[in-house]
Design an enzyme around this catalytic site. Structure first.
Site, PDB file in Angstrom:
ATOM      1  N   GLU A 263       0.836  -1.215   0.000  1.00 18.70           N
ATOM      2  CA  GLU A 263       0.000   0.000   0.000  1.00 18.70           C
ATOM      3  C   GLU A 263       0.866   1.259   0.000  1.00 18.70           C
ATOM      4  O   GLU A 263       0.499   2.283  -0.589  1.00 18.70           O
ATOM      5  CB  GLU A 263      -0.964   0.010   1.191  1.00 18.70           C
ATOM      6  CG  GLU A 263      -1.965  -1.157   1.235  1.00 18.70           C
ATOM      7  CD  GLU A 263      -2.821  -1.327  -0.025  1.00 18.70           C
ATOM      8  OE1 GLU A 263      -3.007  -0.330  -0.757  1.00 18.70           O
ATOM      9  OE2 GLU A 263      -3.278  -2.456  -0.277  1.00 18.70           O
ATOM     10  N   HIS A 266       1.552   2.325  -3.465  1.00 16.55           N
ATOM     11  CA  HIS A 266       0.452   3.116  -4.036  1.00 16.55           C
ATOM     12  C   HIS A 266       0.529   4.556  -3.504  1.00 16.55           C
ATOM     13  O   HIS A 266       0.330   5.520  -4.245  1.00 16.55           O
ATOM     14  CB  HIS A 266      -0.911   2.532  -3.624  1.00 16.55           C
ATOM     15  CG  HIS A 266      -1.292   1.272  -4.349  1.00 16.55           C
ATOM     16  ND1 HIS A 266      -1.377   1.182  -5.708  1.00 16.55           N
ATOM     17  CD2 HIS A 266      -1.652   0.049  -3.872  1.00 16.55           C
ATOM     18  CE1 HIS A 266      -1.778  -0.044  -6.057  1.00 16.55           C
ATOM     19  NE2 HIS A 266      -1.944  -0.752  -4.956  1.00 16.55           N
ATOM     20  N   GLU A 292      -0.712  -0.509  -9.856  1.00 16.81           N
ATOM     21  CA  GLU A 292      -0.291  -1.776  -9.264  1.00 16.81           C
ATOM     22  C   GLU A 292       1.202  -2.020  -9.494  1.00 16.81           C
ATOM     23  O   GLU A 292       1.858  -2.681  -8.696  1.00 16.81           O
ATOM     24  CB  GLU A 292      -1.153  -2.898  -9.858  1.00 16.81           C
ATOM     25  CG  GLU A 292      -1.415  -4.059  -8.946  1.00 16.81           C
ATOM     26  CD  GLU A 292      -2.095  -3.693  -7.638  1.00 16.81           C
ATOM     27  OE1 GLU A 292      -1.906  -4.458  -6.678  1.00 16.81           O
ATOM     28  OE2 GLU A 292      -2.787  -2.661  -7.551  1.00 16.81           O
TER      29      GLU A 292
END
Ligand code: ZN
Length: 503
Positions: A263, A266, A292
């Protein structure tokens, strides 16, 4: 109409969307259960305002005017306009009542999915999934530009310019590559020890470690935060507020450790988008697949790097208060990289993961391009798992009911995960030509790696298409070979297979 007026309207839409983002984050992290109906109304209301604005008179006029007078826009204005126009045309092509009916069916499908899971029986949700597919088949001609097949149109919603023709080739190469690595491992691999992975590591111990690692990787906690949730995600409000979440399992520390690293990838992307795109729809990732690529670069490429763990293992030992003092670095590293066929996609290791995606891709393609009957779905699913992974689900819960995507109408989404993985491997290959990655990962300063990524990917936000970004960053179009070679190097090392004995 002038550019200033157009960008002010776009900014107001963005402000509404930022508010929606914050409400969504709150709903997934801290909102009391009892508040959900109130929250539903608030979200519905703001959503309506944002939708009305995005299809309203100012945008309508801007689309008409700047299509005629493109030279009156600045460079950034033109980039924003292109995106807004595409979005406007998409939103306008379908009657609002049909869209509303579709969303109502999505709600039904979600409820049916939960019920089907309880009963472990796909037939419980079959009819509602069928209706969702009918809706999509109705919408596809409206969305279609020059795509060759219906499923191409769906792919394009998540990964612009991606085609079935190209994916067929990439996935067939990838499948062959993975199956041959799996064969070599089955024949001559020596499995690593993994018992220590299930030692009890408290949430506090895990958090101490992974927060430090996320910082080193470039995630800026002054522009983000880490919270607990059930289904982990990253949510960005703007480049100064990209929040990450995780789910802790004290008997399996790898879940949150790799989850947070994922995460954070991201989040780092969002935190480093060029400020010139603030308050516009370009202030986000280029596509699902490119997003991704950033999370998987962190989780898998860096997370499988031996130098990275050589540096981090002592910190891990310290953060876990000596619990792993009897495990040496080499043993620890190899344990992390065990590969084993599994039925559940989100629990899959980094070698078998793409096979789970390829199975879903092949089935989705059959549904939309060959009119596959839904009655056959659970059996086809099970057959493919048996063929590619050598295991067969015993019931639908372990099989076709495991993912939320189809009941959300998200057909065409799955391939983005594998695209992201291939992008990440190719970016890694290009990065290594310019940055001494292993040395950097052994050092205290990881900035050369994330600065390279910002330079090549992050800063552009959604202003470039995936193909354009990858070509500029790596000098060539996406290839599957980089990922296959990469997997070989990692897994042959972990399973002690020498290259010579292979060829
Ligand atoms: Zn992700």
């Amino acid at each position: 109409m002038d550019e200033k007026l157009f960008l002010e309207e776009i900014k107001e839409i963005d402000l509404l969307n930022q508010s929606l983002g914050l409400l969504e984050w709150d709903a997934q992290t801290g909102m009391p259960d009892a508040s959900s109906s109130f929250r539903g109304e608030t979200v519905g209301y703001i959503n309506k305002l944002a939708f009305e604005k995005s299809t309203g008179p100012v945008i309508q006029e801007a689309v008409a005017y700047f299509t005629e007078h493109p030279d009156e826009l600045s460079q950034t204005g033109a980039e924003v306009f292109k995106e807004v126009k595409e979005d406007y045309e998409r939103n306008h092509s379908i009657a609002p009542e049909r869209m509303q009916a579709y969303h109502a069916e999505v709600s039904n499908a979600h409820a049916a999915w939960l019920k089907a899971r309880e009963e472990k029986d796909f037939s419980v949700m079959k009819d509602t999934i069928g209706r969702l597919i009918d809706f999509l088949n109705e919408f596809i001609p409206h969305w279609q530009k020059d795509e060759k097949t219906p499923y191409d149109v769906l792919l394009n919603q998540y990964e612009p310019e991606l085609t079935v023709e190209r994916l067929d080739q990439l996935f067939s190469e990838l499948k062959t590559g993975i199956l041959s690595i799996r064969k070599a491992i089955a024949e001559k691999g020596m499995a690593p020890r993994t018992d220590f992975l299930s030692r009890h590591v408290s949430k506090e111990q895990q958090k101490r470690f992974v927060v430090e690692v996320a910082k080193q990787l470039g995630y800026d906690f002054a522009k983000g935060r880490l919270d607990d949730t059930v289904h982990p995600f990253m949510l960005d409000l703007n480049r100064n507020d990209a929040r990450i979440t995780t789910c802790w399992d004290e008997m399996n520390f790898t879940m949150a450790v790799f989850g947070v690293i994922h995460e954070a990838g991201h989040g780092i992307y969002e935190q480093n988008i060029d400020p010139k795109y603030d308050y516009t729809p370009l202030s986000t990732g280029a596509s699902m697949g490119i997003h991704e690529s950033q999370s998987l670069f962190n989780e898998i490429i860096i997370g499988s790097n031996k130098s990275f763990w050589e540096k981090q293992f002592p910190l891990f030992q310290k953060c876990t208060d000596g619990l792993f003092d009897d495990i040496d670095f080499e043993m620890f590293y190899k344990g992390l990289k065990e590969t084993k066929a599994s039925l559940i996609r989100i629990e899959a290791d980094s070698l078998t993961y793409p096979l789970h995606i390829i199975i879903r891709y092949e089935i989705e393609k059959m549904i939309f391009n060959e009119g596959l009957s839904l009655d056959e779905l659970p059996t086809i699913w099970a057959d493919k798992y048996e063929e590619y992974l050598g295991i067969r689900p015993e019931n639908d819960l372990e099989g076709i009911l495991q993912d939320v995507h189809w009941s959300g109408g998200s057909f065409g989404y799955f391939p983005s995960y594998a695209m992201g993985y291939m992008y990440a491997a190719q970016l890694n290959h290009a990065l290594r030509k310019e940055v001494a990655v292993d040395e950097v990962l052994l050092s205290e300063d990881y900035s050369p790696i994330y600065h390279w990524m910002t330079e090549k990917i992050h800063r552009f936000g959604a202003s470039k298409k995936p193909n354009e970004l990858i070509l500029a960053a790596t000098g060539e179009e996406l290839k599957s070979t980089y990922l296959v070679e990469y997997m070989k190097s990692v897994y042959f090392d972990v399973y002690r297979i020498s290259e010579q004995s292979q060829s």
